[in-house]
Design an enzyme around this catalytic site. Structure first.
Site, mmCIF file in Angstrom:
data_model
loop_
_atom_site.group_PDB
_atom_site.id
_atom_site.type_symbol
_atom_site.label_atom_id
_atom_site.label_comp_id
_atom_site.label_asym_id
_atom_site.label_seq_id
_atom_site.Cartn_x
_atom_site.Cartn_y
_atom_site.Cartn_z
ATOM 1 N N ARG A 28 34.756 60.420 34.563
ATOM 2 C CA ARG A 28 35.143 60.069 33.325
ATOM 3 C C ARG A 28 34.007 58.991 32.678
ATOM 4 O O ARG A 28 34.124 59.047 31.359
ATOM 5 C CB ARG A 28 36.531 59.297 33.543
ATOM 6 C CG ARG A 28 37.616 60.221 33.551
ATOM 7 C CD ARG A 28 38.830 59.207 33.540
ATOM 8 N NE ARG A 28 39.431 59.202 32.230
ATOM 9 C CZ ARG A 28 39.943 58.067 31.854
ATOM 10 N NH1 ARG A 28 39.637 56.768 32.523
ATOM 11 N NH2 ARG A 28 40.332 57.866 30.580
ATOM 12 N N CYS A 52 35.179 18.241 19.455
ATOM 13 C CA CYS A 52 35.563 18.869 20.811
ATOM 14 C C CYS A 52 36.469 18.048 21.641
ATOM 15 O O CYS A 52 36.181 16.987 21.820
ATOM 16 C CB CYS A 52 34.434 19.223 21.570
ATOM 17 S SG CYS A 52 34.606 19.829 23.363
ATOM 18 N N ASP A 78 46.189 17.642 30.332
ATOM 19 C CA ASP A 78 47.405 16.930 29.233
ATOM 20 C C ASP A 78 48.549 17.904 28.987
ATOM 21 O O ASP A 78 49.537 17.510 28.453
ATOM 22 C CB ASP A 78 46.681 16.517 28.146
ATOM 23 C CG ASP A 78 45.412 15.673 28.292
ATOM 24 O OD1 ASP A 78 45.757 14.645 28.984
ATOM 25 O OD2 ASP A 78 44.403 15.910 27.784
ATOM 26 N N SER A 163 40.310 28.356 25.926
ATOM 27 C CA SER A 163 40.778 27.645 24.692
ATOM 28 C C SER A 163 39.729 26.668 24.082
ATOM 29 O O SER A 163 39.806 26.251 23.142
ATOM 30 C CB SER A 163 41.859 26.720 24.930
ATOM 31 O OG SER A 163 41.503 25.739 25.916
ATOM 32 N N HIS A 168 34.031 24.607 31.213
ATOM 33 C CA HIS A 168 34.986 23.867 32.021
ATOM 34 C C HIS A 168 35.728 24.945 32.724
ATOM 35 O O HIS A 168 35.772 26.136 32.461
ATOM 36 C CB HIS A 168 36.065 23.174 31.002
ATOM 37 C CG HIS A 168 36.913 23.947 29.985
ATOM 38 N ND1 HIS A 168 36.569 24.488 28.921
ATOM 39 C CD2 HIS A 168 38.185 24.531 30.457
ATOM 40 C CE1 HIS A 168 37.513 25.337 28.635
ATOM 41 N NE2 HIS A 168 38.497 25.284 29.269
ATOM 42 N N GLU A 184 46.061 38.427 50.485
ATOM 43 C CA GLU A 184 44.950 38.155 51.429
ATOM 44 C C GLU A 184 45.277 37.553 52.656
ATOM 45 O O GLU A 184 44.544 37.912 53.764
ATOM 46 C CB GLU A 184 43.809 37.422 50.519
ATOM 47 C CG GLU A 184 43.287 38.060 49.270
ATOM 48 C CD GLU A 184 42.348 37.323 48.515
ATOM 49 O OE1 GLU A 184 41.883 36.164 49.043
ATOM 50 O OE2 GLU A 184 41.568 37.823 47.769
ATOM 51 N N HIS A 283 38.541 31.279 46.480
ATOM 52 C CA HIS A 283 39.710 31.632 47.502
ATOM 53 C C HIS A 283 39.357 30.826 48.768
ATOM 54 O O HIS A 283 38.998 31.587 49.784
ATOM 55 C CB HIS A 283 39.954 33.060 47.824
ATOM 56 C CG HIS A 283 41.061 33.590 46.991
ATOM 57 N ND1 HIS A 283 41.055 35.039 46.540
ATOM 58 C CD2 HIS A 283 41.720 32.911 45.813
ATOM 59 C CE1 HIS A 283 41.921 35.341 45.661
ATOM 60 N NE2 HIS A 283 42.429 34.068 45.329
ATOM 61 N N PHE A 314 40.342 47.817 29.226
ATOM 62 C CA PHE A 314 41.784 47.383 29.052
ATOM 63 C C PHE A 314 42.582 47.812 30.124
ATOM 64 O O PHE A 314 42.298 48.938 30.708
ATOM 65 C CB PHE A 314 42.296 48.285 27.771
ATOM 66 C CG PHE A 314 41.779 47.592 26.573
ATOM 67 C CD1 PHE A 314 42.395 46.459 26.130
ATOM 68 C CD2 PHE A 314 40.440 48.217 25.858
ATOM 69 C CE1 PHE A 314 41.784 45.919 24.936
ATOM 70 C CE2 PHE A 314 40.138 47.581 24.584
ATOM 71 C CZ PHE A 314 40.806 46.552 24.207
ATOM 72 N N GLU A 319 47.146 51.824 34.498
ATOM 73 C CA GLU A 319 47.237 50.425 35.277
ATOM 74 C C GLU A 319 48.237 49.893 35.429
ATOM 75 O O GLU A 319 48.719 49.099 36.281
ATOM 76 C CB GLU A 319 45.842 49.524 34.827
ATOM 77 C CG GLU A 319 44.583 50.001 35.014
ATOM 78 C CD GLU A 319 43.691 50.877 33.994
ATOM 79 O OE1 GLU A 319 44.521 51.417 33.165
ATOM 80 O OE2 GLU A 319 42.870 51.102 34.098
#
Ligand code: H2U
Ligand code: ZN
Length: 348
Positions: A28, A52, A78, A163, A168, A184, A283, A314, A319
């Protein structure tokens, strides 16, 4: 019937880390594409943004003030999704309605005081300091009685729901084992029981000997496109020594982690000459007080971009309803990543 050829035939691959299957449809990748492929103009950010919430000295959304921090700075979120003073009580009705209170702590980590510097644009000693902070946070949070698992991660780029453009990451530390590391844990334990050796030690050695999915390595870490990758340029970062947790790191391994992270994220940015979005996270072993000899320290990068700065994969239809699927093979993705420069495009 022809022999199975990974580059041409639809096939399923097994994820030994989670015990799940994925669908690969390499043919594909050759289908016509008439969507847009425009480049995004490079975003210019100031060193400091007075608006900021994360820049040094500024007031945050919750009303707290950031100190005039000069190195990586961590604070309690926060708007934490998890709170330490939550009862861990179980709720059950007719074995059909089942719930449990989940105590936890959420932290935010500003990688640098600079509003404009992502990991690959930072200087090596500053990236090494980020590793120090991750290690310290993992240890301190994990030492708390009610914390059995510490998830350190980064959502990078608006497309991943980040955001704030100030680079960060986040930490969610909690009482229960969440779903992915729980899978796992089971797979790594079963493998140790069955083979008497570590799943990721054996897997990393096999990939090093084959070479075709290996992207970069240094003395202490290897980065490879896992055989069972789902996201187009997904990679798995694995320690060469059988480390379980940050406390096991030697000084040279901390530097090795910073080095490989800088090189990988520079390659990622160079792929489409854009600040490359992803969700990534460590992990390390659970922090439930057990030894966890089966556990091998690793990190996942899940980037959504497919063929340009704006065209993403997507996870829809098949999926969502059946199982994950990819078109370009893990081998061809690794080859493309291998060819890219490790010098960030802003410095070329
Ligand atoms: P994301 O960009 O990955 O969402 O992470 C930013 C986090 O920072 C988010 O969880 C927190 C948000 O709650 N935050 C604060 O704690 N204080 C602020 O002033 C702004 C954002
Ligand atoms: Zn900022």
């Amino acid at each position: 019937m022809p022999d199975l050829n990974f580059a041409d035939h639809p096939h399923r691959r097994y994820n030994v880390l989670t015990g799940e299957w994925i669908q690969v449809s390499p043919h594909r990748a050759k289908r016509p594409w008439q969507g847009k492929e425009e480049d995004q103009p490079g975003e210019q950010r100031p060193h400091y943004d007075p608006e900021c919430y994360l820049c040094p000295g500024n007031e945050r959304a919750g009303g707290e003030h950031n100190p005039e921090y000069e190195k990586t700075f961590a604070f309690t979120n926060d708007f934490s999704a998890l709170k330490p003073d939550t009862p861990s009580e179980e709720f059950r009705k007719n074995n059909l309605l089942i719930a449990r209170g989940e105590p936890g702590i959420c932290r935010v980590i500003c990688f640098s005081p600079r509003h404009d510097l992502t990991l690959p644009e930072m200087e090596m000693p500053d990236i090494e300091y980020v590793v120090e902070v991750w290690a310290r946070e993992y240890e301190q949070l994990g030492n708390r009685d009610e914390i059995n698992y510490v998830q350190i991660f980064e959502n990078k780029g608006q497309i991943m729901g980040c955001s704030n453009p100030h680079p960060h990451g986040q930490i969610w530390a909690q009482n229960s084992m969440p779903a992915e590391p729980a899978k796992e844990l089971r797979q790594q334990s079963d493998y140790l029981d069955d083979h008497g050796s570590c799943l990721l030690c054996d897997y990393r050695e096999l990939e090093t000997s084959l070479g075709e999915r290996l992207v970069i390595e240094n003395e202490h870490f290897a980065v490879l496109v896992p055989f069972w990758a789902i996201w187009p340029f997904e990679v798995l970062l694995v320690s060469k020594r059988h480390l379980q947790r940050f406390q096991d790191f030697m000084e040279a391994e901390k530097q090795g982690l910073a080095d490989i992270l800088r090189r990988l994220t520079a390659k990622y940015d160079n792929l489409f000459r854009v600040s490359f979005p992803y969700s990534a996270g460590f992990h390390p072993a659970p922090t439930d007080g057990q030894e966890h000899p089966e556990w091998h320290f690793h990190m996942h990068f899940y980037p959504p971009l497919l063929r340009s700065a704006t065209v993403k994969k997507f996870m829809v239809g098949y999926e969502m309803l059946a199982n994950p699927q990819r078109d370009i093979t893990a081998e061809s993705a690794a080859e493309r990543l291998r060819e890219l420069s490790e010098v960030h495009y802003s410095r070329q």
